[in-house]
Design an enzyme around this catalytic site. Structure first.
Site, PDB file in Angstrom:
ATOM      1  NE  ARG A 136      -3.971  -2.059   2.008  1.00 48.56           N
ATOM      2  CZ  ARG A 136      -3.769  -3.118   2.792  1.00 48.56           C
ATOM      3  NH1 ARG A 136      -2.779  -3.120   3.660  1.00 48.56           N
ATOM      4  NH2 ARG A 136      -4.562  -4.148   2.701  1.00 48.56           N
ATOM      5  CE  LYS A 158       1.013  14.181 -14.582  1.00 48.14           C
ATOM      6  NZ  LYS A 158       0.821  14.458 -16.026  1.00 48.14           N
ATOM      7  CD  GLU A 200       8.794  16.992 -22.312  1.00 45.77           C
ATOM      8  OE1 GLU A 200       8.123  17.963 -21.911  1.00 45.77           O
ATOM      9  OE2 GLU A 200       8.288  16.026 -22.955  1.00 45.77           O
ATOM     10  CE  LYS A 242       6.991  17.879 -14.066  1.00 44.55           C
ATOM     11  NZ  LYS A 242       7.197  16.520 -14.577  1.00 44.55           N
ATOM     12  CD  GLU A 252      -2.244  17.023 -16.078  1.00 44.32           C
ATOM     13  OE1 GLU A 252      -2.942  16.063 -16.328  1.00 44.32           O
ATOM     14  OE2 GLU A 252      -1.055  17.104 -16.389  1.00 44.32           O
ATOM     15  NE  ARG A 256       1.792  17.814 -13.290  1.00 46.28           N
ATOM     16  CZ  ARG A 256       2.386  16.958 -12.471  1.00 46.28           C
ATOM     17  NH1 ARG A 256       2.073  16.933 -11.193  1.00 46.28           N
ATOM     18  NH2 ARG A 256       3.295  16.130 -12.918  1.00 46.28           N
ATOM     19  CG  ASN A 260      -0.489  18.838 -20.591  1.00 44.71           C
ATOM     20  OD1 ASN A 260       0.373  18.001 -20.370  1.00 44.71           O
ATOM     21  ND2 ASN A 260      -1.599  18.933 -19.877  1.00 44.71           N
ATOM     22  CG  HIS A 263       2.991  17.365 -24.148  1.00 46.30           C
ATOM     23  ND1 HIS A 263       3.947  18.355 -24.160  1.00 46.30           N
ATOM     24  CD2 HIS A 263       3.592  16.278 -23.583  1.00 46.30           C
ATOM     25  CE1 HIS A 263       5.059  17.886 -23.622  1.00 46.30           C
ATOM     26  NE2 HIS A 263       4.880  16.630 -23.257  1.00 46.30           N
ATOM     27  CG  HIS A 267       0.306  13.169 -25.939  1.00 45.30           C
ATOM     28  ND1 HIS A 267      -0.244  13.834 -24.856  1.00 45.30           N
ATOM     29  CD2 HIS A 267       1.493  12.684 -25.507  1.00 45.30           C
ATOM     30  CE1 HIS A 267       0.586  13.751 -23.832  1.00 45.30           C
ATOM     31  NE2 HIS A 267       1.645  13.062 -24.194  1.00 45.30           N
ATOM     32  CG  HIS A 279       7.097  12.239 -25.252  1.00 44.19           C
ATOM     33  ND1 HIS A 279       5.732  12.357 -25.392  1.00 44.19           N
ATOM     34  CD2 HIS A 279       7.478  13.192 -24.364  1.00 44.19           C
ATOM     35  CE1 HIS A 279       5.304  13.337 -24.598  1.00 44.19           C
ATOM     36  NE2 HIS A 279       6.336  13.855 -23.963  1.00 44.19           N
TER      37      HIS A 279
HETATM   38  N1  LIG Z   1       6.131  10.730 -14.823  1.00 42.67           N
HETATM   39  C1  LIG Z   1       6.224  11.806 -15.595  1.00 42.67           C
HETATM   40  O1  LIG Z   1       5.845  12.901 -15.203  1.00 42.67           O
HETATM   41  C2  LIG Z   1       6.845  11.665 -16.947  1.00 42.67           C
HETATM   42  C3  LIG Z   1       7.236  12.812 -17.653  1.00 42.67           C
HETATM   43  C4  LIG Z   1       7.880  12.645 -18.885  1.00 42.67           C
HETATM   44  C5  LIG Z   1       8.124  11.374 -19.385  1.00 42.67           C
HETATM   45  N2  LIG Z   1       7.714  10.282 -18.656  1.00 42.67           N
HETATM   46  C6  LIG Z   1       7.963   8.927 -19.159  1.00 42.67           C
HETATM   47  O2  LIG Z   1       9.370   8.767 -19.342  1.00 42.67           O
HETATM   48  C7  LIG Z   1       9.589   7.784 -20.333  1.00 42.67           C
HETATM   49  C8  LIG Z   1      10.656   8.275 -21.262  1.00 42.67           C
HETATM   50  O3  LIG Z   1      11.835   8.487 -20.510  1.00 42.67           O
HETATM   51  P1  LIG Z   1      13.278   8.165 -21.119  1.00 42.67           P
HETATM   52  O4  LIG Z   1      13.403   8.811 -22.425  1.00 42.67           O
HETATM   53  O5  LIG Z   1      14.266   8.445 -20.062  1.00 42.67           O
HETATM   54  O6  LIG Z   1      13.143   6.591 -21.410  1.00 42.67           O
HETATM   55  P2  LIG Z   1      13.969   5.347 -20.909  1.00 42.67           P
HETATM   56  O7  LIG Z   1      13.906   5.189 -19.443  1.00 42.67           O
HETATM   57  O8  LIG Z   1      13.524   4.194 -21.729  1.00 42.67           O
HETATM   58  O9  LIG Z   1      15.463   5.710 -21.302  1.00 42.67           O
HETATM   59  C9  LIG Z   1      15.804   5.810 -22.671  1.00 42.67           C
HETATM   60  C10 LIG Z   1      16.933   4.831 -23.018  1.00 42.67           C
HETATM   61  O10 LIG Z   1      18.148   5.340 -22.476  1.00 42.67           O
HETATM   62  C11 LIG Z   1      18.775   4.349 -21.682  1.00 42.67           C
HETATM   63  N3  LIG Z   1      19.496   5.068 -20.631  1.00 42.67           N
HETATM   64  C12 LIG Z   1      18.984   5.722 -19.569  1.00 42.67           C
HETATM   65  N4  LIG Z   1      19.966   6.332 -18.893  1.00 42.67           N
HETATM   66  C13 LIG Z   1      21.111   6.070 -19.536  1.00 42.67           C
HETATM   67  C14 LIG Z   1      22.462   6.445 -19.344  1.00 42.67           C
HETATM   68  N5  LIG Z   1      22.832   7.242 -18.333  1.00 42.67           N
HETATM   69  N6  LIG Z   1      23.381   5.993 -20.216  1.00 42.67           N
HETATM   70  C15 LIG Z   1      23.015   5.214 -21.272  1.00 42.67           C
HETATM   71  N7  LIG Z   1      21.764   4.839 -21.521  1.00 42.67           N
HETATM   72  C16 LIG Z   1      20.827   5.277 -20.662  1.00 42.67           C
HETATM   73  C17 LIG Z   1      17.695   3.438 -21.234  1.00 42.67           C
HETATM   74  O11 LIG Z   1      18.191   2.153 -20.937  1.00 42.67           O
HETATM   75  C18 LIG Z   1      16.757   3.436 -22.431  1.00 42.67           C
HETATM   76  O12 LIG Z   1      17.199   2.514 -23.372  1.00 42.67           O
HETATM   77  C19 LIG Z   1       8.251   7.547 -21.007  1.00 42.67           C
HETATM   78  O13 LIG Z   1       7.728   6.309 -20.578  1.00 42.67           O
HETATM   79  C20 LIG Z   1       7.376   8.675 -20.507  1.00 42.67           C
HETATM   80  O14 LIG Z   1       6.018   8.325 -20.409  1.00 42.67           O
HETATM   81  C21 LIG Z   1       7.095  10.414 -17.464  1.00 42.67           C
HETATM   82 ZN   LIG Z   2       6.388  15.398 -22.500  1.00 38.69          ZN
END
Ligand SMILES: NC(=O)c1ccc[n+]([C@@H]2O[C@H](COP(=O)([O-])OP(=O)(O)OC[C@H]3O[C@@H](n4cnc5c(N)ncnc54)[C@H](O)[C@@H]3O)[C@@H](O)[C@H]2O)c1
Ligand SMILES: [Zn+2]
Length: 383
Positions: A136, A158, A200, A242, A252, A256, A260, A263, A267, A279
């Protein structure tokens, strides 16, 4: 700050610390700088104090940085078990979440345990959802390693997973206790992944801070090279911007929504291309298109879209949608966004770079024809 407290690159010796308010909850610190990972054991004792930790990370980041972080924790006498999953968005699923919960149980993680997320946004979202639901809810610490995670996903609370019906549709708000953004860890990140994170950062400047927007353009080369000092300065300002937004509106309801910007169409472009577009690239295109819609409606100052396109191109991002996408198809997907209110998609429109036009609760409805016209123009008019 006096000169002797700064290093040559203008980075404060101890990095930056940005407090993030959680409405109705406890504030947490975000520490940013080259080398801040070394503070982890001490900060865990002070802010978390769990009896056991699990370090959640994908196989790629485990290979690059996992052992060092495990050694750091074990060297300080902390009990920690690594839990890994395969890298990539394809694995941000309920199945991965289920496997991680089983592994956490096998590792003996109890109610007095905590989760440390080491990785990109996928790891942060998945490990965050594990922490939100395990027994939980147990404490979460974010150690972002990608630029996307540092400037965006590690802050804001999030968490969640993707399901066949769409991205991030199952999740929870679960703010971390601590975020440590060590820009040295991002040194191993491929250049194209840096561009994704910079999308971003450009957005944060576009909606809130014209000077920061300009600095990102000026530092584009250094940032793409992953220089830890310049990257840390960028991350610290993005987190500050942020945090200023989510601290006032975590869920949101209003403000917030400005996050977007770019976006609604971003999206839609991701979905219309079957998620072939990353993205950040989709959001880069979305920001330029939404600025052009704003210009066409007389809300956004002329030339804003062009200014955005220049900065985005300087950090290696595409600004024009792939050819052959029918505007009607893209429009169809805007109607499916989670942010749709009373059946109409909402758009965040700028007044100019650095300022959002407040409209009705920080977003606007836009006539379909205006969207179709801008999409049909393709890349024309952005220069
Ligand atoms: N929670 C939120 O508010 C929020 C906001 C924006 C994005 N997101 C989410 O984040 C995700 C995208 O994030 P991302 O682009 O980091 O994706 P990811 O975690 O898949 O990382 C991208 C790639 O880089 C690699 N990687 C990460 N750090 C590394 C490093 N230091 N050296 C070498 N390789 C490395 C990973 O293994 C992966 O292959 C999406 O799922 C998106 O929905 C969430
Ligand atoms: Zn985004």
């Amino acid at each position: 700050m006096s000169a002797d407290q700064e290093t040559a690159a203008g980075v404060p010796r101890d990095g930056w610390e940005v407090p993030v308010e959680v409405p109705g909850g406890r504030a947490y610190p975000v520490r940013v700088g080259p080398g801040v990972r070394r503070e982890l054991p001490q900060l865990l004792s002070r802010l978390v104090g769990a009896h056991r930790y699990v370090l959640v990370t994908d196989d790629t980041v485990m290979r690059l940085h996992g052992e060092e972080v495990l050694d750091l924790l074990r060297g300080a006498g902390l009990e920690v078990s690594p839990l890994t999953f395969p890298p990539g968005e394809l694995f941000k699923t309920r199945e991965s979440w289920a496997a991680l919960t089983d592994q956490a149980l096998e590792a003996g993680l109890g109610r007095d345990g905590a989760v440390i997320a080491l990785g990109g946004g996928v790891t942060g979202d998945l490990a965050g959802f594990l922490a939100a639901t395990y027994m939980r809810g147990i404490p979460l610490v974010q150690l972002p390693t990608s630029l996307v995670a540092m400037v965006d996903s590690a802050v804001g609370g999030k968490t969640g997973v993707d399901v066949s019906g769409g991205k991030n549709l199952v999740g929870a708000f679960h703010p971390p206790r601590l975020v440590l953004a060590d820009t040295e860890l991002a040194g191993t990140l491929p250049r194209r992944e840096r561009s994704q994170g910079l999308a971003e950062a450009v957005k944060h400047g576009a909606i809130l801070d014209r000077r920061y927007f300009g600095r990102t353009r000026d530092d584009a080369g250094t940032l793409l090279d992953g220089e830890p000092g310049a990257t840390a300065a960028l991350v610290a300002r993005s987190v500050e911007l942020k945090a200023g937004v989510v601290g006032r509106d975590e869920r949101e309801a209003g403000l917030r929504q400005i996050l977007n910007f770019g976006h609604t169409l971003g999206h839609a472009l991701e979905a219309a291309t079957g998620y072939d577009l990353p993205h950040g690239s989709a959001v880069a295109m979305g920001m330029v298109l939404e600025a052009r819609i704003g210009e066409a409606l007389g809300v956004t100052r002329e030339g804003t879209a062009r200014e955005l396109a220049r900065v985005l191109e300087s950090v290696g991002l595409p600004t024009v949608p792939p050819p052959g996408l029918p505007p009607s198809e893209v429009l169809r997907w805007t109607g499916r966004d989670k942010k749709v209110r009373s059946g109409r998609p909402r758009y965040v429109l700028l007044r100019e770079v650095g300022e959002v036009e407040p409209g009705d609760n920080w977003s606007h409805t836009v006539p379909d024809e205006a969207v179709v016209r801008v999409l049909a123009d393709g890349g024309e008019g952005t220069g």
